[in-house]
Design a protein around this motif. Sequence first.
Motif, PDB file in Angstrom:
ATOM      1  N   ARG A 128       0.844  -1.203   0.000  1.00  0.00           N
ATOM      2  CA  ARG A 128       0.000   0.000   0.000  1.00  0.00           C
ATOM      3  C   ARG A 128       0.873   1.245   0.000  1.00  0.00           C
ATOM      4  N   ALA A 129       0.312   2.333  -0.448  1.00  0.00           N
ATOM      5  CA  ALA A 129       1.058   3.594  -0.500  1.00  0.00           C
ATOM      6  C   ALA A 129       1.451   4.031   0.909  1.00  0.00           C
ATOM      7  N   PRO A 130       2.689   4.441   1.099  1.00  0.00           N
ATOM      8  CA  PRO A 130       3.111   4.910   2.426  1.00  0.00           C
ATOM      9  C   PRO A 130       2.652   6.342   2.674  1.00  0.00           C
ATOM     10  N   LEU A 131       2.632   6.723   3.929  1.00  0.00           N
ATOM     11  CA  LEU A 131       2.440   8.123   4.303  1.00  0.00           C
ATOM     12  C   LEU A 131       3.816   8.774   4.234  1.00  0.00           C
ATOM     13  N   THR A 132       3.868  10.022   3.795  1.00  0.00           N
ATOM     14  CA  THR A 132       5.148  10.728   3.806  1.00  0.00           C
ATOM     15  C   THR A 132       4.991  12.062   4.513  1.00  0.00           C
ATOM     16  N   PHE A 133       6.044  12.456   5.200  1.00  0.00           N
ATOM     17  CA  PHE A 133       6.058  13.693   5.963  1.00  0.00           C
ATOM     18  C   PHE A 133       7.367  14.428   5.688  1.00  0.00           C
ATOM     19  N   PRO A 134       7.349  15.757   5.708  1.00  0.00           N
ATOM     20  CA  PRO A 134       8.624  16.482   5.666  1.00  0.00           C
ATOM     21  C   PRO A 134       9.474  16.034   6.858  1.00  0.00           C
ATOM     22  N   ALA A 135      10.776  15.926   6.664  1.00  0.00           N
ATOM     23  CA  ALA A 135      11.656  15.428   7.724  1.00  0.00           C
ATOM     24  C   ALA A 135      11.501  16.205   9.036  1.00  0.00           C
ATOM     25  N   PRO A 136      11.412  17.549   9.028  1.00  0.00           N
ATOM     26  CA  PRO A 136      11.247  18.257  10.306  1.00  0.00           C
ATOM     27  C   PRO A 136       9.925  17.919  11.012  1.00  0.00           C
ATOM     28  N   ALA A 137       8.866  17.711  10.255  1.00  0.00           N
ATOM     29  CA  ALA A 137       7.580  17.363  10.865  1.00  0.00           C
ATOM     30  C   ALA A 137       7.645  15.971  11.489  1.00  0.00           C
ATOM     31  N   PHE A 138       8.331  15.045  10.832  1.00  0.00           N
ATOM     32  CA  PHE A 138       8.473  13.701  11.385  1.00  0.00           C
ATOM     33  C   PHE A 138       9.288  13.748  12.679  1.00  0.00           C
ATOM     34  N   ALA A 139      10.363  14.526  12.680  1.00  0.00           N
ATOM     35  CA  ALA A 139      11.188  14.651  13.888  1.00  0.00           C
ATOM     36  C   ALA A 139      10.366  15.229  15.036  1.00  0.00           C
ATOM     37  N   ALA A 140       9.524  16.224  14.749  1.00  0.00           N
ATOM     38  CA  ALA A 140       8.671  16.815  15.784  1.00  0.00           C
ATOM     39  C   ALA A 140       7.672  15.787  16.302  1.00  0.00           C
ATOM     40  N   LEU A 141       7.124  14.965  15.421  1.00  0.00           N
ATOM     41  CA  LEU A 141       6.186  13.908  15.831  1.00  0.00           C
ATOM     42  C   LEU A 141       6.872  12.920  16.765  1.00  0.00           C
ATOM     43  N   VAL A 142       8.055  12.481  16.408  1.00  0.00           N
ATOM     44  CA  VAL A 142       8.784  11.525  17.246  1.00  0.00           C
ATOM     45  C   VAL A 142       9.070  12.120  18.617  1.00  0.00           C
ATOM     46  N   GLU A 143       9.496  13.379  18.669  1.00  0.00           N
ATOM     47  CA  GLU A 143       9.763  14.026  19.954  1.00  0.00           C
ATOM     48  C   GLU A 143       8.495  14.124  20.794  1.00  0.00           C
ATOM     49  N   HIS A 144       7.376  14.453  20.158  1.00  0.00           N
ATOM     50  CA  HIS A 144       6.094  14.536  20.869  1.00  0.00           C
ATOM     51  C   HIS A 144       5.719  13.171  21.448  1.00  0.00           C
ATOM     52  N   LEU A 145       5.883  12.098  20.650  1.00  0.00           N
ATOM     53  CA  LEU A 145       5.537  10.762  21.127  1.00  0.00           C
ATOM     54  C   LEU A 145       6.451  10.340  22.288  1.00  0.00           C
ATOM     55  N   LYS A 146       7.717  10.684  22.210  1.00  0.00           N
ATOM     56  CA  LYS A 146       8.633  10.365  23.307  1.00  0.00           C
ATOM     57  C   LYS A 146       8.209  11.079  24.585  1.00  0.00           C
ATOM     58  N   ALA A 147       7.869  12.368  24.469  1.00  0.00           N
ATOM     59  CA  ALA A 147       7.449  13.141  25.639  1.00  0.00           C
ATOM     60  C   ALA A 147       6.161  12.589  26.221  1.00  0.00           C
ATOM     61  N   ALA A 148       5.228  12.192  25.367  1.00  0.00           N
ATOM     62  CA  ALA A 148       3.952  11.663  25.827  1.00  0.00           C
ATOM     63  C   ALA A 148       4.132  10.325  26.538  1.00  0.00           C
ATOM     64  N   SER A 149       5.104   9.524  26.104  1.00  0.00           N
ATOM     65  CA  SER A 149       5.311   8.221  26.746  1.00  0.00           C
ATOM     66  C   SER A 149       5.983   8.368  28.107  1.00  0.00           C
ATOM     67  N   ASP A 150       6.609   9.525  28.354  1.00  0.00           N
ATOM     68  CA  ASP A 150       7.246   9.770  29.661  1.00  0.00           C
ATOM     69  C   ASP A 150       6.249  10.245  30.709  1.00  0.00           C
ATOM     70  N   GLU A 151       5.048  10.610  30.279  1.00  0.00           N
ATOM     71  CA  GLU A 151       4.048  11.132  31.229  1.00  0.00           C
ATOM     72  C   GLU A 151       3.441  10.059  32.074  1.00  0.00           C
TER      73      GLU A 151
END
Length: 60
Positions: free
Chosen positions: A37-60
Motif C-alpha cells: 500500500r502507498a506509504p504516508l510521507t512527511f517532511p523530515a522536520p515534521a516527522f522529527a517533531a512527531l517523534v519528539e512529541h511521542l517520546k514526551a507523551a510516553s514519559d508522562e
Amino acid sequence: MHWRKSTYSSGGDGDTCVEIASLPSRIAIRDSKSPTRAPLTFPAPAFAALVEHLKAASDE
C-alpha cells in the motif's frame, strides 16, 4: 527505498510494526502488514517533531 522496522516491533515474525524509509527531504512510513500500500510521507522536520512529541507523551 530502504525500509527499516521499528525497534519496538513485537515478537514473532515482526509483522506488527511500523517501517520507515528516508527520502531526500521526507520520511515515508508504512504498516509492515501492508507493504504494497502507498506509504504516508512527511517532511523530515515534521516527522522529527512527531517523534519528539511521542517520546514526551510516553514519559508522562
